[in-house]
Design a protein around this motif. Structure first.
Motif, mmCIF file in Angstrom:
data_model
loop_
_atom_site.group_PDB
_atom_site.id
_atom_site.type_symbol
_atom_site.label_atom_id
_atom_site.label_comp_id
_atom_site.label_asym_id
_atom_site.label_seq_id
_atom_site.Cartn_x
_atom_site.Cartn_y
_atom_site.Cartn_z
ATOM 1 N N ARG A 12 0.851 -1.184 0.000
ATOM 2 C CA ARG A 12 0.000 0.000 0.000
ATOM 3 C C ARG A 12 0.889 1.237 0.000
ATOM 4 O O ARG A 12 1.807 1.358 0.824
ATOM 5 C CB ARG A 12 -0.919 0.016 1.215
ATOM 6 C CG ARG A 12 -1.841 1.253 1.277
ATOM 7 C CD ARG A 12 -2.660 1.250 2.560
ATOM 8 N NE ARG A 12 -3.606 0.145 2.571
ATOM 9 C CZ ARG A 12 -4.823 0.196 2.047
ATOM 10 N NH1 ARG A 12 -5.247 1.317 1.461
ATOM 11 N NH2 ARG A 12 -5.622 -0.841 2.108
ATOM 12 N N LYS A 14 1.986 5.112 -2.550
ATOM 13 C CA LYS A 14 1.901 5.876 -3.785
ATOM 14 C C LYS A 14 3.218 5.814 -4.566
ATOM 15 O O LYS A 14 4.302 5.825 -3.977
ATOM 16 C CB LYS A 14 1.560 7.340 -3.487
ATOM 17 C CG LYS A 14 0.092 7.591 -3.157
ATOM 18 C CD LYS A 14 -0.173 9.080 -3.019
ATOM 19 C CE LYS A 14 -1.662 9.347 -2.828
ATOM 20 N NZ LYS A 14 -2.419 9.041 -4.076
ATOM 21 N N SER A 17 1.642 9.816 -8.672
ATOM 22 C CA SER A 17 0.211 10.025 -8.418
ATOM 23 C C SER A 17 -0.567 8.714 -8.380
ATOM 24 O O SER A 17 -1.778 8.720 -8.149
ATOM 25 C CB SER A 17 -0.378 10.938 -9.510
ATOM 26 O OG SER A 17 -0.238 10.338 -10.786
ATOM 27 N N ASP A 19 -1.864 5.314 -6.876
ATOM 28 C CA ASP A 19 -2.154 4.789 -5.545
ATOM 29 C C ASP A 19 -2.301 3.278 -5.633
ATOM 30 O O ASP A 19 -3.194 2.766 -6.316
ATOM 31 C CB ASP A 19 -3.449 5.428 -5.019
ATOM 32 C CG ASP A 19 -3.720 5.057 -3.571
ATOM 33 O OD1 ASP A 19 -2.794 4.577 -2.901
ATOM 34 O OD2 ASP A 19 -4.867 5.237 -3.119
#
Length: 379
Positions: A12, A14, A17, A19
């Motif tokens: 999990r 970034k 940009s 995700d």
């Protein structure tokens, strides 16, 4: 699903940009496909597993051995991973043999167990005639086979393949696919295979992980995910299910073979090998129609007792029906795409016994003799 035997991934964070929030498990052997459209995060997941990309929230383990737990992250050079990219990227100044030797000798020098032997890889990938050639003299398919061999000879415990056929033409893909099938059936390690080509996935993969915009939206055995109407691949125009099928017999007079799948027997054209040979077949949802009674006379050879397990009626004009083969519906699952008018006109409903008329099917591949009785589909 896998316990300590397979691999477990959770990432999990970034990347610019983008995700990513992906979690899945995979078995200890065979090919698990990471499937989804371009930009959904497939390659990012592979890079996280290889240690080339780190996420602040991440956990990865293989056979119970943790490679990442949050900020504690094993560096890439300490991860026993073989990585195959879209481009083969062989050393142009070294022959094929010396390209293969490079990773092999380096791995043994670093204390690797040497479980994957040079001669075995050469035979497995059919590259013995290429050993004295220079990379510039190889075709695209040949270069990729050598790149796969070099990755295997680095003695990995996990093989990562990032769209290895994407840069190849149709002829080269057809040339290399049988070797990838052989790898799947032979390697004593898991393979994560990135692709956005469902035909490759159906031919090669045992399990599938569906990705969309950085999220895992479905995962499991290939045929189970394909037959789940909640999954987006079940709603594609070319939706279908890939099944393993065992040759029972051949009718030489009519040029037909009888194959066994779980819960049914199927008649297909051609001589597909002797009894016990295992193939993969694909049944398209658009090639399956339903009848309440067995047709008295029909040119369709495969009319199979089945049961409606569920139906997706969200489309106002089409219904996606999940069928279980066999009178009780406890066999293999396939899909049928029928009109809403037919669904309503026949009064169809989940739980109902029907006859599935299969107008055609595609032979995806042959896998040779069945290695173990436990893998034989019920007939």
């Amino acid at each position: 699903m896998t316990g300590t035997a397979g691999l477990s991934a959770h990432f999990r964070g970034k990347v610019g940009s983008f995700d990513l929030a992906a979690s899945f498990e995979a078995p200890a052997r065979g090919i698990t496909a990471l499937f989804g459209p371009s930009g959904c995060g497939k390659t990012t997941v592979l890079r996280c597993i290889a240690g080339l990309q780190t996420m602040p929230e991440g956990r990865f383990s293989l056979a119970g051995e943790v490679w990442q737990e949050g900020a504690r992250c094993r560096p890439p050079h300490q991860r026993p991973v073989g990585y195959v990219f879209q481009e083969a990227s062989l050393f142009p100044h070294l022959t094929v043999r010396r390209n293969l030797d490079y990773g092999y000798r380096r791995a043994l020098k670093q204390g690797a167990a040497g479980l994957v032997r040079f001669d075995e890889v050469v035979e497995l990938l059919g590259i013995e005639p290429l050993l004295q050639r220079w990379p510039v003299r190889l075709s695209g398919g040949e270069r990729q086979r050598v790149a796969i061999g070099r990755a295997l000879l680095s003695q990995p415990r996990l093989l990562l393949m990032d769209e290895p056929l994407a840069a190849l033409d149709r002829f080269s893909k057809d040339e290399i696919l049988p070797y990838l099938e052989r790898l799947r059936d032979t390697l004593p390690m898991p393979v994560l295979y990135v692709s956005h080509d469902i035909s490759e996935v159906e031919r090669l993969a045992d399990h599938i992980v569906l990705l969309h915009e950085g999220r895992v939206i479905g995962a499991g055995p290939l045929e189970a995910v394909q037959a789940d109407p909640a999954m987006p691949i079940a709603r594609l125009p070319d939706a279908g299910v890939a099944l393993r099928a065992r040759v029972l017999r051949h009718d030489a007079a009519y040029g037909l073979s009888t194959l066994a799948v779980d819960g049914a027997e199927l008649i297909v054209p051609g001589a597909l090998g002797g009894a016990g040979v295992l193939h993969r077949i694909r049944i398209s949802a658009s090639d399956v129609s339903l009848a309440l009674d067995r047709p008295a006379q029909s040119t369709i050879l495969n009319v199979l007792p089945s049961r409606i397990l569920s139906a997706d009626c969200r489309d106002p004009f089409l219904v996606i029906v999940v069928l279980g083969l066999g009178p009780e519906g406890d066999g293999a699952r396939i899909l049928a795409r029928i009109s809403r008018r037919s669904w309503d006109g026949l009064g169809l409903a989940p739980g109902q016994a029907v006859f599935a008329q299969i107008k055609g099917m595609a032979l995806l591949s042959g896998r040779g003799a069945i290695p173990a009785q436990g893998e034989v589909p019920r007939s």
